[in-house]
Design a protein around this motif. Structure first.
Motif, mmCIF file in Angstrom:
data_model
loop_
_atom_site.group_PDB
_atom_site.id
_atom_site.type_symbol
_atom_site.label_atom_id
_atom_site.label_comp_id
_atom_site.label_asym_id
_atom_site.label_seq_id
_atom_site.Cartn_x
_atom_site.Cartn_y
_atom_site.Cartn_z
ATOM 1 N N GLU A 67 46.141 -8.314 10.350
ATOM 2 C CA GLU A 67 44.899 -8.074 9.611
ATOM 3 C C GLU A 67 44.535 -6.591 9.595
ATOM 4 O O GLU A 67 44.169 -6.044 8.545
ATOM 5 C CB GLU A 67 43.758 -8.891 10.234
ATOM 6 C CG GLU A 67 43.824 -10.379 9.973
ATOM 7 C CD GLU A 67 44.772 -11.112 10.915
ATOM 8 O OE1 GLU A 67 44.887 -12.340 10.800
ATOM 9 O OE2 GLU A 67 45.403 -10.442 11.760
ATOM 10 N N LEU A 68 44.651 -5.928 10.741
ATOM 11 C CA LEU A 68 44.303 -4.509 10.807
ATOM 12 C C LEU A 68 45.266 -3.662 9.974
ATOM 13 O O LEU A 68 44.851 -2.710 9.298
ATOM 14 C CB LEU A 68 44.305 -4.032 12.253
ATOM 15 C CG LEU A 68 43.191 -4.587 13.139
ATOM 16 C CD1 LEU A 68 43.396 -4.144 14.587
ATOM 17 C CD2 LEU A 68 41.820 -4.135 12.644
ATOM 18 N N TYR A 104 44.413 -4.286 6.326
ATOM 19 C CA TYR A 104 43.145 -3.621 6.028
ATOM 20 C C TYR A 104 43.357 -2.122 5.825
ATOM 21 O O TYR A 104 42.874 -1.536 4.844
ATOM 22 C CB TYR A 104 42.175 -3.869 7.185
ATOM 23 C CG TYR A 104 40.839 -3.169 7.056
ATOM 24 C CD1 TYR A 104 39.848 -3.667 6.218
ATOM 25 C CD2 TYR A 104 40.581 -2.009 7.786
ATOM 26 C CE1 TYR A 104 38.627 -3.017 6.108
ATOM 27 C CE2 TYR A 104 39.360 -1.364 7.681
ATOM 28 C CZ TYR A 104 38.391 -1.871 6.847
ATOM 29 O OH TYR A 104 37.184 -1.223 6.725
ATOM 30 N N ASN A 130 43.264 0.087 2.129
ATOM 31 C CA ASN A 130 42.391 1.252 2.007
ATOM 32 C C ASN A 130 43.189 2.519 1.713
ATOM 33 O O ASN A 130 42.766 3.358 0.901
ATOM 34 C CB ASN A 130 41.578 1.433 3.294
ATOM 35 C CG ASN A 130 40.344 0.565 3.351
ATOM 36 O OD1 ASN A 130 39.341 0.846 2.708
ATOM 37 N ND2 ASN A 130 40.426 -0.514 4.124
ATOM 38 N N TYR A 151 44.877 -14.274 5.363
ATOM 39 C CA TYR A 151 44.405 -13.000 5.890
ATOM 40 C C TYR A 151 43.035 -12.638 5.306
ATOM 41 O O TYR A 151 42.176 -12.095 6.009
ATOM 42 C CB TYR A 151 45.410 -11.881 5.586
ATOM 43 C CG TYR A 151 46.721 -11.999 6.332
ATOM 44 C CD1 TYR A 151 46.740 -12.333 7.679
ATOM 45 C CD2 TYR A 151 47.931 -11.764 5.694
ATOM 46 C CE1 TYR A 151 47.946 -12.434 8.371
ATOM 47 C CE2 TYR A 151 49.137 -11.862 6.374
ATOM 48 C CZ TYR A 151 49.141 -12.200 7.713
ATOM 49 O OH TYR A 151 50.337 -12.302 8.389
ATOM 50 N N LEU A 152 42.827 -12.925 4.013
ATOM 51 C CA LEU A 152 41.527 -12.646 3.399
ATOM 52 C C LEU A 152 40.422 -13.455 4.075
ATOM 53 O O LEU A 152 39.309 -12.957 4.280
ATOM 54 C CB LEU A 152 41.569 -12.960 1.903
ATOM 55 C CG LEU A 152 42.440 -12.051 1.028
ATOM 56 C CD1 LEU A 152 42.313 -12.448 -0.437
ATOM 57 C CD2 LEU A 152 42.061 -10.580 1.208
ATOM 58 N N PHE A 155 39.546 -11.800 7.230
ATOM 59 C CA PHE A 155 38.671 -10.650 7.000
ATOM 60 C C PHE A 155 37.208 -11.079 6.991
ATOM 61 O O PHE A 155 36.341 -10.401 7.531
ATOM 62 C CB PHE A 155 39.004 -9.974 5.675
ATOM 63 C CG PHE A 155 40.291 -9.196 5.670
ATOM 64 C CD1 PHE A 155 40.779 -8.619 6.828
ATOM 65 C CD2 PHE A 155 41.001 -9.030 4.495
ATOM 66 C CE1 PHE A 155 41.965 -7.895 6.824
ATOM 67 C CE2 PHE A 155 42.184 -8.306 4.473
ATOM 68 C CZ PHE A 155 42.666 -7.741 5.641
ATOM 69 N N ILE A 187 34.889 -7.769 7.776
ATOM 70 C CA ILE A 187 35.400 -6.545 7.167
ATOM 71 C C ILE A 187 35.851 -6.873 5.752
ATOM 72 O O ILE A 187 36.269 -7.996 5.465
ATOM 73 C CB ILE A 187 36.563 -5.917 7.974
ATOM 74 C CG1 ILE A 187 37.737 -6.896 8.105
ATOM 75 C CG2 ILE A 187 36.081 -5.474 9.343
ATOM 76 C CD1 ILE A 187 38.942 -6.296 8.826
ATOM 77 N N GLY A 188 35.758 -5.883 4.882
ATOM 78 C CA GLY A 188 36.106 -6.129 3.487
ATOM 79 C C GLY A 188 36.853 -4.955 2.880
ATOM 80 O O GLY A 188 36.227 -4.000 2.407
ATOM 81 N N PRO A 189 38.177 -4.980 2.862
ATOM 82 C CA PRO A 189 38.939 -3.901 2.234
ATOM 83 C C PRO A 189 38.740 -3.941 0.720
ATOM 84 O O PRO A 189 38.413 -4.988 0.152
ATOM 85 C CB PRO A 189 40.387 -4.234 2.601
ATOM 86 C CG PRO A 189 40.393 -5.720 2.756
ATOM 87 C CD PRO A 189 39.057 -6.056 3.357
ATOM 88 N N VAL A 200 38.796 -0.156 11.968
ATOM 89 C CA VAL A 200 37.758 -0.658 11.061
ATOM 90 C C VAL A 200 36.783 0.453 10.707
ATOM 91 O O VAL A 200 36.337 0.575 9.554
ATOM 92 C CB VAL A 200 37.022 -1.850 11.707
ATOM 93 C CG1 VAL A 200 35.848 -2.276 10.840
ATOM 94 C CG2 VAL A 200 37.993 -3.019 11.906
ATOM 95 N N TRP A 216 37.437 3.300 7.717
ATOM 96 C CA TRP A 216 37.257 3.026 6.297
ATOM 97 C C TRP A 216 36.005 2.187 6.068
ATOM 98 O O TRP A 216 35.605 1.419 6.912
ATOM 99 C CB TRP A 216 38.479 2.305 5.732
ATOM 100 C CG TRP A 216 39.653 3.179 5.585
ATOM 101 C CD1 TRP A 216 39.888 4.093 4.593
ATOM 102 C CD2 TRP A 216 40.815 3.256 6.448
ATOM 103 N NE1 TRP A 216 41.086 4.718 4.798
ATOM 104 C CE2 TRP A 216 41.674 4.233 5.920
ATOM 105 C CE3 TRP A 216 41.162 2.586 7.627
ATOM 106 C CZ2 TRP A 216 42.886 4.569 6.505
ATOM 107 C CZ3 TRP A 216 42.365 2.919 8.221
ATOM 108 C CH2 TRP A 216 43.230 3.891 7.676
#
Length: 232
Positions: A39-40, A43, A47, A68-69, A72, A77-79, A229, A232
């Motif tokens: 996930e990281l 993300y 970005n 994965y979404l 998030f 968190i929201g890329p 996190v 960004w």
């Protein structure tokens, strides 16, 4: 990695340089053995591409990217996703901007042919970041080693594609359960290989192949998830 001294925590610049080491035509294999490393990484990569104005095409194999979404959302968190197209391979969970859907084929040759046609249709002559998610699921459906070789050979043939830089995110703990481990074959064709491991409350990145002296010659670096996190 035993015997490797911890030489500090990686910075945002380190992560940006890591992604920047992947050029058009390259293929970075990212093996995740950690809790939230996938996930990281995803993300940060989304970005990174957004900041550089690079469109992204995600190959979502059996709903891996959709999963994965959803993670998030749980992580709050929201890329950015406005630059991201999704190519669905099987699965039913259509999250994100789906540009095409391909029915899963047991014959890997048919799958690869359909996939490349879909990519060409979606991206045309653009230069783009190509992220593969759920690759371990595709490999798990192969009936024999021959199917794995077909897929790996295809990856080798796409090296040097002047419009595409590829990041293949694979869950290593799933691969461990396979009767035959395909990772050595994948590592053989990848231009660079990075492993992600938990290290207490940190994430450890081990550089396995062709990172050279990118990060001051370090063989591994450590990241605080909250730092990633916050960048960004």
């Amino acid at each position: 990695m035993a015997g490797v001294e911890l030489k500090g925590v990686a910075s945002r610049e380190d992560v940006v340089n890591l992604f920047g080491s992947v050029r058009l035509g390259d293929f970075m294999l990212i093996e995740n053995y950690s809790t939230v490393g996938s996930e990281l990484t995803l993300y940060a990569l989304l970005n990174y591409a957004y900041e550089r104005g690079l469109p992204v095409l995600v190959e979502d194999i059996f709903d891996a990217f959709a999963g994965y979404l959803r993670h998030f959302d749980v992580m709050n968190i929201g890329p950015p996703l406005e630059h991201v197209g999704v190519l669905k391979i099987g699965g039913v969970d259509e999250l994100g901007h789906v540009v095409d859907k391909i029915q899963f084929e047991a014959d890997p040759t048919l799958y690869l042919q359909k996939k490349e046609r879909a990519i060409e249709k979606a991206m045309g002559d653009e230069r783009y970041v190509y992220i593969v998610t759920g690759f371990e699921r595709l490999l798990g459906f192969q009936r024999d080693v021959k199917g794995v070789y077909v897929i790996v050979n295809h990856l080798g043939e796409t090296l040097g594609n002047g419009r595409r830089m590829t990041f293949n995110l694979i869950e290593g703990n799933v691969i461990k359960g396979f009767s035959t481990n395909p990772l050595p074959l994948l590592e053989g064709v990848a231009t660079s290989v990075v492993e992600l491991h938990d290290h207490g409350d940190m994430l450890r990145l081990r550089f396995r192949k062709s990172i050279l002296t990118l990060l001051e010659g370090r063989k591994e670096v450590f990241l605080h998830p909250f730092d990633v996190v916050g960048w960004w």
